[in-house]
Design a protein around this motif. Structure first.
Motif, short mmCIF file in Angstrom:
data_model
loop_
_atom_site.label_atom_id
_atom_site.label_comp_id
_atom_site.label_asym_id
_atom_site.label_seq_id
_atom_site.Cartn_x
_atom_site.Cartn_y
_atom_site.Cartn_z
N GLY A 11 39.52 41.37 42.06
CA GLY A 11 40.10 42.04 40.89
C GLY A 11 41.62 42.01 40.92
O GLY A 11 42.27 41.79 39.89
N THR A 15 44.16 40.15 38.22
CA THR A 15 45.30 40.82 37.62
C THR A 15 46.58 40.01 37.83
O THR A 15 47.38 39.85 36.91
CB THR A 15 45.47 42.23 38.21
OG1 THR A 15 44.24 42.93 38.10
CG2 THR A 15 46.54 43.01 37.50
N ALA A 48 46.99 47.13 41.15
CA ALA A 48 45.77 46.46 41.60
C ALA A 48 45.84 46.12 43.09
O ALA A 48 44.85 46.26 43.81
CB ALA A 48 45.52 45.21 40.78
N VAL A 68 41.73 49.46 41.03
CA VAL A 68 41.79 48.07 40.58
C VAL A 68 41.26 47.94 39.16
O VAL A 68 41.86 47.28 38.30
CB VAL A 68 41.00 47.15 41.55
CG1 VAL A 68 40.85 45.75 40.97
CG2 VAL A 68 41.66 47.10 42.90
N LEU A 69 40.14 48.59 38.88
CA LEU A 69 39.58 48.55 37.53
C LEU A 69 40.50 49.21 36.51
O LEU A 69 40.60 48.75 35.36
CB LEU A 69 38.20 49.20 37.51
CG LEU A 69 37.10 48.42 38.21
CD1 LEU A 69 35.81 49.23 38.23
CD2 LEU A 69 36.89 47.08 37.54
N LEU A 72 43.17 46.67 35.67
CA LEU A 72 42.65 45.63 34.76
C LEU A 72 42.48 46.17 33.35
O LEU A 72 42.79 45.50 32.36
CB LEU A 72 41.31 45.11 35.28
CG LEU A 72 41.39 44.12 36.42
CD1 LEU A 72 40.02 43.90 37.03
CD2 LEU A 72 41.98 42.81 35.94
#
Length: 102
Positions: A11, A15, A48, A68-69, A72
């Motif tokens: 992830g 990014t 991220a 991390v999500l 994003l």
């Protein structure tokens, strides 16, 4: 370290890739929307990478994946101009757009 760190690292790499693609589009076109995306992309990439670092520690790896999500998600919400009309997938993925004449 479990497989969730690999997910977080992937992830973070996505990014980073999106930030570099937006940078290339901005340098080729000079559009203000992509300038904003590039500036904010630096912060989201750092966020991220921080999340991937947090995911390295097994007791809090889900928090790292959440970070991390979040990065994003925030990167996808920034408004920008349409630069493609009918290009195929690979040129879009690589950020290949026509140069704007100044």
């Amino acid at each position: 370290m479990s497989y969730l760190f690999s997910v977080g690292a992937f992830g973070a790499a996505v990014t980073l890739f999106l930030w570099l693609r937006d940078s290339r589009i901005y340098l080729r076109t000079g559009l203000a929307g992509y300038r904003t995306r590039v500036r904010q992309g630096v912060l989201y990439t750092a966020l991220a990478l921080l999340g991937a670092g947090i995911a390295w520690n097994e007791p809090v790896e889900l928090i790292g994946l959440g970070v991390v999500l979040l990065a994003l998600y925030l990167q996808g919400r920034v408004e920008h101009e349409q630069v493609w009309t009918g290009e195929e997938t690979l040129p879009r993925l690589l950020g290949a757009v026509r140069r704007r004449q100044k």
